[in-house]
Design a protein around this motif. Sequence first.
Motif, PDB file in Angstrom:
ATOM      1  N   LYS A 140     -64.193 -59.813 -33.635  1.00  0.00           N
ATOM      2  CA  LYS A 140     -63.658 -58.814 -32.731  1.00  0.00           C
ATOM      3  C   LYS A 140     -63.122 -57.597 -33.307  1.00  0.00           C
ATOM      4  N   ILE A 141     -62.408 -57.608 -34.383  1.00  0.00           N
ATOM      5  CA  ILE A 141     -61.818 -56.592 -35.057  1.00  0.00           C
ATOM      6  C   ILE A 141     -61.396 -57.085 -36.643  1.00  0.00           C
ATOM      7  N   ARG A 142     -61.492 -56.003 -37.530  1.00  0.00           N
ATOM      8  CA  ARG A 142     -61.252 -56.024 -38.863  1.00  0.00           C
ATOM      9  C   ARG A 142     -60.391 -54.811 -39.144  1.00  0.00           C
ATOM     10  N   TYR A 143     -59.333 -55.207 -39.899  1.00  0.00           N
ATOM     11  CA  TYR A 143     -58.423 -54.078 -40.291  1.00  0.00           C
ATOM     12  C   TYR A 143     -57.405 -54.390 -41.498  1.00  0.00           C
ATOM     13  N   PRO A 144     -57.242 -53.305 -42.223  1.00  0.00           N
ATOM     14  CA  PRO A 144     -56.616 -53.425 -43.632  1.00  0.00           C
ATOM     15  C   PRO A 144     -55.085 -53.531 -42.899  1.00  0.00           C
ATOM     16  N   ALA A 145     -54.124 -54.331 -43.562  1.00  0.00           N
ATOM     17  CA  ALA A 145     -52.674 -54.500 -43.367  1.00  0.00           C
ATOM     18  C   ALA A 145     -52.153 -54.812 -45.068  1.00  0.00           C
ATOM     19  N   GLU A 146     -50.800 -54.311 -44.807  1.00  0.00           N
ATOM     20  CA  GLU A 146     -49.926 -54.706 -46.044  1.00  0.00           C
ATOM     21  C   GLU A 146     -49.240 -55.906 -45.894  1.00  0.00           C
ATOM     22  N   LEU A 147     -49.693 -56.666 -46.904  1.00  0.00           N
ATOM     23  CA  LEU A 147     -48.933 -58.224 -47.075  1.00  0.00           C
ATOM     24  C   LEU A 147     -47.400 -57.673 -47.328  1.00  0.00           C
ATOM     25  N   LEU A 148     -46.904 -58.278 -46.437  1.00  0.00           N
ATOM     26  CA  LEU A 148     -45.091 -58.124 -46.703  1.00  0.00           C
ATOM     27  C   LEU A 148     -44.829 -59.668 -47.368  1.00  0.00           C
ATOM     28  N   ALA A 149     -45.197 -60.715 -46.776  1.00  0.00           N
ATOM     29  CA  ALA A 149     -44.582 -61.847 -47.377  1.00  0.00           C
ATOM     30  C   ALA A 149     -45.774 -63.140 -46.889  1.00  0.00           C
ATOM     31  N   ASP A 153     -45.033 -67.412 -47.403  1.00  0.00           N
ATOM     32  CA  ASP A 153     -44.340 -68.675 -47.839  1.00  0.00           C
ATOM     33  C   ASP A 153     -44.972 -69.793 -47.954  1.00  0.00           C
ATOM     34  N   GLY A 154     -46.491 -69.753 -47.709  1.00  0.00           N
ATOM     35  CA  GLY A 154     -47.246 -70.938 -47.744  1.00  0.00           C
ATOM     36  C   GLY A 154     -47.589 -71.579 -46.395  1.00  0.00           C
ATOM     37  N   SER A 155     -46.569 -71.319 -45.367  1.00  0.00           N
ATOM     38  CA  SER A 155     -46.947 -71.682 -43.985  1.00  0.00           C
ATOM     39  C   SER A 155     -47.029 -70.353 -43.149  1.00  0.00           C
ATOM     40  N   ARG A 156     -46.019 -69.339 -43.588  1.00  0.00           N
ATOM     41  CA  ARG A 156     -46.466 -68.140 -42.576  1.00  0.00           C
ATOM     42  C   ARG A 156     -46.612 -66.780 -43.398  1.00  0.00           C
ATOM     43  N   VAL A 157     -47.688 -66.076 -42.858  1.00  0.00           N
ATOM     44  CA  VAL A 157     -47.980 -64.930 -43.541  1.00  0.00           C
ATOM     45  C   VAL A 157     -47.508 -63.689 -42.503  1.00  0.00           C
ATOM     46  N   THR A 158     -46.934 -62.894 -43.291  1.00  0.00           N
ATOM     47  CA  THR A 158     -46.434 -61.419 -42.471  1.00  0.00           C
ATOM     48  C   THR A 158     -47.204 -60.252 -43.188  1.00  0.00           C
ATOM     49  N   MET A 210     -49.419 -66.644 -53.184  1.00  0.00           N
ATOM     50  CA  MET A 210     -48.483 -65.549 -53.081  1.00  0.00           C
ATOM     51  C   MET A 210     -47.167 -65.961 -53.051  1.00  0.00           C
ATOM     52  N   SER A 211     -46.403 -65.034 -53.271  1.00  0.00           N
ATOM     53  CA  SER A 211     -44.796 -65.243 -53.481  1.00  0.00           C
ATOM     54  C   SER A 211     -44.145 -65.169 -51.866  1.00  0.00           C
ATOM     55  N   ALA A 212     -43.025 -65.665 -51.764  1.00  0.00           N
ATOM     56  CA  ALA A 212     -42.515 -65.592 -50.495  1.00  0.00           C
ATOM     57  C   ALA A 212     -42.028 -64.149 -50.038  1.00  0.00           C
ATOM     58  N   ASN A 213     -41.707 -63.128 -51.077  1.00  0.00           N
ATOM     59  CA  ASN A 213     -41.584 -61.622 -50.645  1.00  0.00           C
ATOM     60  C   ASN A 213     -42.439 -60.915 -51.700  1.00  0.00           C
ATOM     61  N   SER A 214     -43.647 -60.692 -50.980  1.00  0.00           N
ATOM     62  CA  SER A 214     -44.693 -60.141 -51.736  1.00  0.00           C
ATOM     63  C   SER A 214     -44.260 -58.687 -51.536  1.00  0.00           C
ATOM     64  N   GLY A 215     -44.567 -57.892 -50.416  1.00  0.00           N
ATOM     65  CA  GLY A 215     -44.284 -56.545 -50.198  1.00  0.00           C
ATOM     66  C   GLY A 215     -44.381 -55.672 -51.415  1.00  0.00           C
ATOM     67  N   ASP A 216     -45.400 -55.688 -52.084  1.00  0.00           N
ATOM     68  CA  ASP A 216     -45.675 -54.802 -53.295  1.00  0.00           C
ATOM     69  C   ASP A 216     -46.667 -54.097 -52.959  1.00  0.00           C
ATOM     70  N   GLY A 217     -47.277 -53.871 -51.787  1.00  0.00           N
ATOM     71  CA  GLY A 217     -48.272 -52.975 -51.423  1.00  0.00           C
ATOM     72  C   GLY A 217     -49.457 -53.594 -51.441  1.00  0.00           C
ATOM     73  N   THR A 218     -49.525 -54.829 -51.719  1.00  0.00           N
ATOM     74  CA  THR A 218     -50.867 -55.465 -51.507  1.00  0.00           C
ATOM     75  C   THR A 218     -51.508 -55.505 -50.161  1.00  0.00           C
ATOM     76  N   VAL A 219     -52.896 -55.074 -50.078  1.00  0.00           N
ATOM     77  CA  VAL A 219     -53.478 -54.743 -48.896  1.00  0.00           C
ATOM     78  C   VAL A 219     -54.397 -56.071 -48.558  1.00  0.00           C
ATOM     79  N   VAL A 220     -54.285 -56.568 -47.644  1.00  0.00           N
ATOM     80  CA  VAL A 220     -55.238 -57.675 -47.076  1.00  0.00           C
ATOM     81  C   VAL A 220     -56.260 -57.200 -45.788  1.00  0.00           C
ATOM     82  N   GLU A 221     -57.295 -58.034 -45.583  1.00  0.00           N
ATOM     83  CA  GLU A 221     -57.968 -57.605 -44.473  1.00  0.00           C
ATOM     84  C   GLU A 221     -57.497 -58.632 -43.254  1.00  0.00           C
TER      85      GLU A 221
END
Length: 165
Positions: A22-31, A33-38, A1-12
Amino acid sequence: MSANSGDGTVVEVVLLKAGRTKIRYPAELLADDGSRVTVRAEWAGEGARDFGFVRFEPGDVFTEWYWRDRWYAVKAVRGPSGVLKGWYCDVTRPAGFSGGELVVEDLDLDLWVSADGREVLRLDEDEFAASGLRERDPEAARNAEAALDKLERLAREDGLGSLLA
């Protein structure tokens, strides 16, 4: 993944507790960087949940930061109008991210920081003590307690924004 995803990719986002989902939900991948996922997601709970110090409800938006090398996750919580309610921090094992799933294991300890930073609350220490983690995995328990201490110190000294810069 790129450091600045924000392309609307949805992850679980998959939150585990005691080895179970406990819970599972969809989220938009924003970024990633290999260490931190937003990611960004709407409140995934059923209905509203009043904790006494904050109320999470449908329409709330969570911007969430997860680390592959840290024992916590930080979530900025905003109401539907975009006003910051505060920061909810989960103490977790480092996150795993593959195949479109962001998986974290909740270790019971939490921290709440109000939007103005005046209220810093350590949460669920009784649940952590009752979980048996100290006996089953003393090293993980030490990492979890150190993570909560670090989050509280940062919240009181610099604010949690220093983690996210």
